[in-house]
Design a protein around this motif. Sequence first.
Motif, PDB file in Angstrom:
ATOM      1  N   TRP A  72       0.837  -1.213   0.000  1.00 23.96           N
ATOM      2  CA  TRP A  72       0.000   0.000   0.000  1.00 23.96           C
ATOM      3  C   TRP A  72       0.867   1.257   0.000  1.00 23.96           C
ATOM      4  O   TRP A  72       0.516   2.267  -0.613  1.00 23.96           O
ATOM      5  N   LEU A  73       1.999   1.181   0.663  1.00 23.72           N
ATOM      6  CA  LEU A  73       2.912   2.330   0.673  1.00 23.72           C
ATOM      7  C   LEU A  73       3.389   2.632  -0.751  1.00 23.72           C
ATOM      8  O   LEU A  73       3.577   3.795  -1.129  1.00 23.72           O
ATOM      9  N   ALA A  74       3.549   1.573  -1.522  1.00 24.12           N
ATOM     10  CA  ALA A  74       4.084   1.748  -2.876  1.00 24.12           C
ATOM     11  C   ALA A  74       3.117   2.496  -3.796  1.00 24.12           C
ATOM     12  O   ALA A  74       3.540   3.036  -4.828  1.00 24.12           O
ATOM     13  N   ILE A  75       1.827   2.524  -3.467  1.00 22.38           N
ATOM     14  CA  ILE A  75       0.895   3.257  -4.347  1.00 22.38           C
ATOM     15  C   ILE A  75       0.732   4.712  -3.915  1.00 22.38           C
ATOM     16  O   ILE A  75      -0.002   5.475  -4.539  1.00 22.38           O
ATOM     17  N   ALA A  76       1.413   5.090  -2.822  1.00 28.71           N
ATOM     18  CA  ALA A  76       1.370   6.498  -2.408  1.00 28.71           C
ATOM     19  C   ALA A  76       2.196   7.333  -3.390  1.00 28.71           C
ATOM     20  O   ALA A  76       3.070   6.804  -4.085  1.00 28.71           O
ATOM     21  N   ARG A  77       1.895   8.612  -3.453  1.00 27.63           N
ATOM     22  CA  ARG A  77       2.681   9.532  -4.290  1.00 27.63           C
ATOM     23  C   ARG A  77       3.286  10.578  -3.360  1.00 27.63           C
ATOM     24  O   ARG A  77       2.616  11.562  -2.995  1.00 27.63           O
ATOM     25  N   PRO A  78       4.538  10.342  -2.982  1.00 21.88           N
ATOM     26  CA  PRO A  78       5.118  11.152  -1.903  1.00 21.88           C
ATOM     27  C   PRO A  78       5.277  12.628  -2.257  1.00 21.88           C
ATOM     28  O   PRO A  78       5.397  12.994  -3.432  1.00 21.88           O
ATOM     29  N   GLY A  79       5.316  13.436  -1.210  1.00 17.10           N
ATOM     30  CA  GLY A  79       5.696  14.831  -1.346  1.00 17.10           C
ATOM     31  C   GLY A  79       7.207  14.891  -1.457  1.00 17.10           C
ATOM     32  O   GLY A  79       7.864  13.854  -1.610  1.00 17.10           O
ATOM     33  N   PRO A  80       7.821  16.035  -1.390  1.00 19.36           N
ATOM     34  CA  PRO A  80       7.149  17.314  -1.174  1.00 19.36           C
ATOM     35  C   PRO A  80       6.421  17.777  -2.429  1.00 19.36           C
ATOM     36  O   PRO A  80       6.668  17.305  -3.531  1.00 19.36           O
ATOM     37  N   GLY A  81       5.527  18.743  -2.202  1.00 17.98           N
ATOM     38  CA  GLY A  81       4.750  19.292  -3.294  1.00 17.98           C
ATOM     39  C   GLY A  81       5.339  20.603  -3.762  1.00 17.98           C
ATOM     40  O   GLY A  81       6.538  20.865  -3.578  1.00 17.98           O
ATOM     41  N   PRO A  82       4.487  21.447  -4.366  1.00 19.43           N
ATOM     42  CA  PRO A  82       4.958  22.739  -4.848  1.00 19.43           C
ATOM     43  C   PRO A  82       5.659  23.526  -3.742  1.00 19.43           C
ATOM     44  O   PRO A  82       5.263  23.465  -2.572  1.00 19.43           O
ATOM     45  N   ASP A  83       6.695  24.240  -4.102  1.00 14.22           N
ATOM     46  CA  ASP A  83       7.476  25.054  -3.159  1.00 14.22           C
ATOM     47  C   ASP A  83       8.172  24.218  -2.096  1.00 14.22           C
ATOM     48  O   ASP A  83       8.527  24.723  -1.028  1.00 14.22           O
ATOM     49  N   GLY A  84       8.357  22.935  -2.363  1.00 11.26           N
ATOM     50  CA  GLY A  84       9.033  22.104  -1.375  1.00 11.26           C
ATOM     51  C   GLY A  84       8.220  21.911  -0.111  1.00 11.26           C
ATOM     52  O   GLY A  84       8.759  21.610   0.957  1.00 11.26           O
ATOM     53  N   GLN A  85       6.899  22.051  -0.221  1.00 11.70           N
ATOM     54  CA  GLN A  85       6.025  21.904   0.960  1.00 11.70           C
ATOM     55  C   GLN A  85       5.848  20.434   1.307  1.00 11.70           C
ATOM     56  O   GLN A  85       5.701  19.586   0.431  1.00 11.70           O
ATOM     57  N   ARG A  86       5.821  20.172   2.604  1.00  7.40           N
ATOM     58  CA  ARG A  86       5.515  18.815   3.058  1.00  7.40           C
ATOM     59  C   ARG A  86       4.030  18.514   2.880  1.00  7.40           C
ATOM     60  O   ARG A  86       3.633  17.356   2.726  1.00  7.40           O
ATOM     61  N   ARG A  87       3.228  19.551   2.925  1.00  9.72           N
ATOM     62  CA  ARG A  87       1.784  19.367   2.985  1.00  9.72           C
ATOM     63  C   ARG A  87       1.145  20.722   2.685  1.00  9.72           C
ATOM     64  O   ARG A  87       1.695  21.751   3.099  1.00  9.72           O
ATOM     65  N   PRO A  88       0.002  20.747   1.988  1.00 12.70           N
ATOM     66  CA  PRO A  88      -0.659  22.041   1.772  1.00 12.70           C
ATOM     67  C   PRO A  88      -1.089  22.643   3.109  1.00 12.70           C
ATOM     68  O   PRO A  88      -1.622  21.938   3.981  1.00 12.70           O
ATOM     69  N   GLU A  89      -0.893  23.928   3.221  1.00 13.17           N
ATOM     70  CA  GLU A  89      -1.176  24.570   4.514  1.00 13.17           C
ATOM     71  C   GLU A  89      -2.655  24.593   4.873  1.00 13.17           C
ATOM     72  O   GLU A  89      -2.998  24.632   6.045  1.00 13.17           O
ATOM     73  N   PHE A  90      -3.514  24.611   3.863  1.00 21.16           N
ATOM     74  CA  PHE A  90      -4.930  24.813   4.199  1.00 21.16           C
ATOM     75  C   PHE A  90      -5.576  23.580   4.810  1.00 21.16           C
ATOM     76  O   PHE A  90      -6.636  23.664   5.415  1.00 21.16           O
ATOM     77  N   LEU A  91      -4.919  22.413   4.664  1.00 24.37           N
ATOM     78  CA  LEU A  91      -5.497  21.195   5.228  1.00 24.37           C
ATOM     79  C   LEU A  91      -5.445  21.250   6.756  1.00 24.37           C
ATOM     80  O   LEU A  91      -4.496  21.769   7.337  1.00 24.37           O
ATOM     81  N   MET A  92      -6.447  20.657   7.346  1.00 28.61           N
ATOM     82  CA  MET A  92      -6.537  20.678   8.808  1.00 28.61           C
ATOM     83  C   MET A  92      -5.333  19.991   9.458  1.00 28.61           C
ATOM     84  O   MET A  92      -4.832  18.976   8.973  1.00 28.61           O
TER      85      MET A  92
END
Length: 953
Positions: free
Chosen positions: A914-934
């Motif tokens: 299941w880990l293998a189907i994840a699509r790891p970050g970082p995302g845009p701007d080298g973010q670990r996670r989008p800020e707007f998410l809780m």
Amino acid sequence: MTTNGAPVNPPVNLPGARRHEGLRNFPPVEDWDHHVEYDAKAHPRKVPHTYSLIPTICFNCESSCGLLAYVDHEDLSIKKFEGNPAHPGSRGRNCAKGPATINQVHDPERILHPLRRVGERGSGQFEQVSWEEALTDIATRIRGAIVEDRRDEVMYHVGRPGEDGFVERVLQAWGVDGHNSHTNVCSSGGRSGYTHWMGYDRPSPDYANAKTILLLSSHLETGHYFNPHAQRIMEAKQNGAKIAVLDLRLSNTASHADLWIAPWPGSEGAIFLAVASYLLRTGSIDREFIRRWVNWDVYLERLHPGTPKDFDAFLARLTEDYARYTFEYAAEVAHVEVEQLEALARMVADGGTRLATHTWRSAAAGNLGGWQITRSLFFLNVLTGSVGTAGGTHPNGWDKIIAHHPLMPEANEAWSELLWPIEYPLTTNEMSTLLPHLLQEGRGRLEVYFSRVYNPLWVNPDGFTWIDVLKDESKIGLHVALTPTWSESAAFADYVLPMGHASERHDTMSFETHTSKWLAFRQPVTRVAMERRGIPYRDSRDTNPGEVWEENEFWFELSWQIDPDGSLGIRRYFESPDRPGERMTQDEYYETVFSTNVPGLPEAARAQGLSPLQYMRRYGVFEVARDLYRLDERPLSAAELEGAVPDENGVLRKPVTLESQPPLVGEAGAVGLVHEDGTRTAGWLSPSRKLELYSTTLADWGWPEHATPGYIESHVAATRIDRADQEFVLMPNFRLPTLVHTRSGNAKYLNEIANTHPLWFNTADAAALDVGTGDLVRVTTEIGHFVVRAWATEAIRPGVVGLSHHMGRWMQDGHPGSRWVMGKVDLQRSDEGVWKLRYVDTVKPFTSEDPDSERIYWDDPGVHQNLAFPVQPDPVSGMHCWHQKVRIEKAHEGDRYGDVEVDVNKSREAYRRWLAIARPGPGPDGQRRPEFLMRHVTPKRKAYRFAAAGATR
Ligand code: SF4
């Protein structure tokens, strides 16, 4: 009449109070300090008892219904709990679990003193220790982790949450990134689907005013928000509303529905998209709402570049794009009749702006891609313009208030990879199900792990891997179980610390029961009664049974001991505002909160000659606002607008830096939206402040093919199940209305109502396997098997079997436990990692100070099915996908009811797959996670940066 010595000016209109021909359903509030009832047991003699009726809140589910504790003046004992008519959510009513609080309080099996492990961890042997000894040990370890900057080594893992923001404030004061929740086994899938529409992560349907009610399963309506939701659904039904329920089972709610559809698990999204397609092609949509509030321009830009930015062109494209979701297609995927789907579509269209929809766990928590099922369901609200309307579906945040203490610690800068691994950047809350695997991989260790009213090895999948890790002191230095009652996990703790039940602790609670913003107050009722009588006490340990302590005081004291001289900057958040250098009391804490952060409460209290705290102690609740509709159109205040500048998309933003702290949900600095017509309104909490039909977040973080509401084939789709080989889908995530996880275990009334644990099995399927009701069957999963009794019934669809998720309680011989529900087991682990659990004794009558314990007539402890499930995290939401592909056969020779056998090596393989189907970050701007998410405890923005580089917006 006085409350805490202050005058009271009753009466007030209480939402749950009724009168009829001289009768009243509740004692009048002016009698709550001196209510007389005759002793029923003394009948026919008239023996009066005088009670104080003291409000508190039920602790048995999230909806936080009001309770009134009847505290006997004679001995200050609690005689019973009834509903609190002052509570706007529950209006004086409760489900069976509310009054059963009395069992939990008087449970002879409950933990009354702090305990410390003796011998090996998991040996089940404990000795009584003083609170002081426990506190010193725990505080020393936490202080060490903080001083040595091991700020990801302290973890608080919560099961049943208490006050919003309370422990978060404590953890923020400590400067650790250590808040863990149970969300990944609960609601990540549901939350994720809503979040990518609007930022807000859950719905709040206005059932009472709805014309059509569409429920994706009946989970909240019969189990979780049972009482506040159910009473409003019935109101709507009486007013002519139509109810449609999609549920694999004929649940209580489905049995009241006008239309019950039992689709193949995971196909629900296809059904909703077929309904959406119908709405589009028949024009049953709210054009003006969509034009103003949906990010249709982004939809065109990203999916149809070159199409002119024209609303009609967008609608034409959208209709075309969803045209492939025909009723025939959905019926084929869902294995249901086309006519059922047509009927559903007509009901939805007929609901118009008064369409109330709801889902929480159910399909969203069962299936790979379940979050898209939620997203497709809410699509129907967006198309019909039934968002935030009377009778429509609201975001939870409109109907909820979090009352913070004004003295908040600065945000921290830590980021725990154990909670927020880079592989799951879009997860809705912490990846709690993976904790044992992440620890086994050496991604970190924990100095102190608090399991708080939580039973992780029992509730989570892959419980044997949890046991392996909980026993490993190199991975978890100290396990502190904060719990009112014994659990399977507490037996693997180093300290077991007794915490108060509903009537033994403080919390403020607020939940989206309907279109109202209320704040309720859980309080230790005996303590309140003592205070009213001027009886002195030190803290809640003097007012609760044994040495049971309320958590708030525990956290304050622990924080004090971590930083006794204040040099770490922690102590000041727990100091009295009026007595410098002394500890803050709970009265001081709540007086400040209620005086500063609950709009309208100080005025309402003053009108009755009360302080805000006195008001809350008396009524137990305050309604801040009601009838909150279309708050997306709320004009921005001058304070909000000051310094805010629109960005290229019209989002009004104030300047932020990497030192800024994002809010609980939403982006730091974002305050609202400038519309094309120049109006400036609050909008939503999504990045665009609009409803995101096209989610740029999903697209830009690696999931462009799922940026719009769509259908993802579940891991248990019909195409993946070989019915000819006795394969089925196991639905393990439904609940019975009277039980709740492991917390109802010590409520004898509830055990008396529900005490069997059959595998729901469609009669046709059972006949095909030559299995009858009561026969033992072996259910084989990917990592092992369990043995259970079948129940042949028409109340579940063919191809699916179901086992409710509250039973299967156990304790090892000689270990402490709750004998109302637990059977004794023999637990064995081979060196190769194969675990076997076998019951050696059933539930039996036992002798205690409660004579009812000798009258136990049930014997079934149930089957602990979760042990046999591997972790199956959805790669987007992080939700554990509960449904299991299983093979069912008659029990083998030697199989016994309740047997569970699991190979943890297979668990590990499943985790990796299941880990293998994840699509790891970082995302845009080298973010670990989008800020707007809780995120419960948001760190500074710079902590979101995976790479050191990066600019402010
Ligand atoms: S619905 Fe039942 S369990 Fe939930 S808070 Fe209300 S009374 Fe308690």
